[in-house]
Scaffold this active site. Structure first.
Site, PDB file in Angstrom:
ATOM      1  N   ASP A 227       0.867  -1.182   0.000  1.00 52.01           N
ATOM      2  CA  ASP A 227       0.000   0.000   0.000  1.00 52.01           C
ATOM      3  C   ASP A 227       0.898   1.225   0.000  1.00 52.01           C
ATOM      4  O   ASP A 227       1.894   1.279   0.734  1.00 52.01           O
ATOM      5  CB  ASP A 227      -0.913   0.002   1.228  1.00 52.01           C
ATOM      6  CG  ASP A 227      -2.000  -1.057   1.159  1.00 52.01           C
ATOM      7  OD1 ASP A 227      -2.368  -1.456   0.047  1.00 52.01           O
ATOM      8  OD2 ASP A 227      -2.484  -1.471   2.220  1.00 52.01           O
TER       9      ASP A 227
ATOM     10  N   ASP B 115      -6.891  -1.633  -4.664  1.00 52.42           N
ATOM     11  CA  ASP B 115      -7.985  -1.335  -3.741  1.00 52.42           C
ATOM     12  C   ASP B 115      -9.022  -0.414  -4.388  1.00 52.42           C
ATOM     13  O   ASP B 115     -10.228  -0.566  -4.170  1.00 52.42           O
ATOM     14  CB  ASP B 115      -7.453  -0.679  -2.461  1.00 52.42           C
ATOM     15  CG  ASP B 115      -6.514  -1.576  -1.678  1.00 52.42           C
ATOM     16  OD1 ASP B 115      -6.585  -2.814  -1.831  1.00 52.42           O
ATOM     17  OD2 ASP B 115      -5.705  -1.034  -0.901  1.00 52.42           O
TER      18      ASP B 115
END
Length: 158
Positions: free
Chosen positions: A118, A137
């Site tokens: 991330d 995501d």
């Protein structure tokens, strides 16, 4: 044709996720640098390794969680592929393709890094967001929203 559309959107989502991670995590060396201030506070790159699910939940036993989450992602992607290719609505194919491509992008991370990479951090309007996320995501969220919209629309037609 529906199968081609579904696969096309899955490949696009997967490819853009992989490309973004290659550029930001690897080429810009975010994995070593940790943080790159870009358009503060609106968009910065901050390395985060998610060994669990959303917001790092269930990350205590990282190795077990990794394999459970890989199996779950493959299971959900397989079921979604099976279900969506039997539907006629174009938006369902697009939404399912986005979810599948995003999920497989995060699965790739678990194999490559042992965790999901991330790196996007966005804040606005005086509120500082401490969390990071990635392009996969975004596709998973957008695809799920599109599936909800499209299936509700199809239900109203029927």
């Amino acid at each position: 044709m529906p199968l081609n559309r579904l696969l096309l959107w899955a490949v696009i989502a997967f490819g853009l996720d992989r490309l973004s991670k290659l550029v930001i995590v690897e080429w810009m060396n975010l994995k070593e640098r940790g943080v790159i201030i870009f358009l503060d506070p609106y968009l910065n790159f901050a390395m985060g390794w998610n060994r669990g699910i959303n917001f790092g939940l269930f990350a205590d036993d990282a190795e077990t969680a990794k394999w459970i989450l890989i199996i779950v992602a493959f299971g959900i992607s397989g079921w979604l592929f099976w279900w969506a290719r039997r539907q006629s609505a174009r938006l369902i194919h697009i939404g399912a393709g986005l979810v599948i491509g995003g999920a497989l992008g995060n699965v790739w991370d678990r194999f490559q890094y042992g965790a999901v990479a991330d790196y996007l951090n966005m804040s606005c309007c005086g509120i500082r967001n401490p969390y990071t996320f990635n392009v996969a995501d975004i596709f998973i969220f957008a695809g799920a929203a599109l599936l909800i919209f499209a299936t509700n629309r199809e239900d109203k037609k029927a």
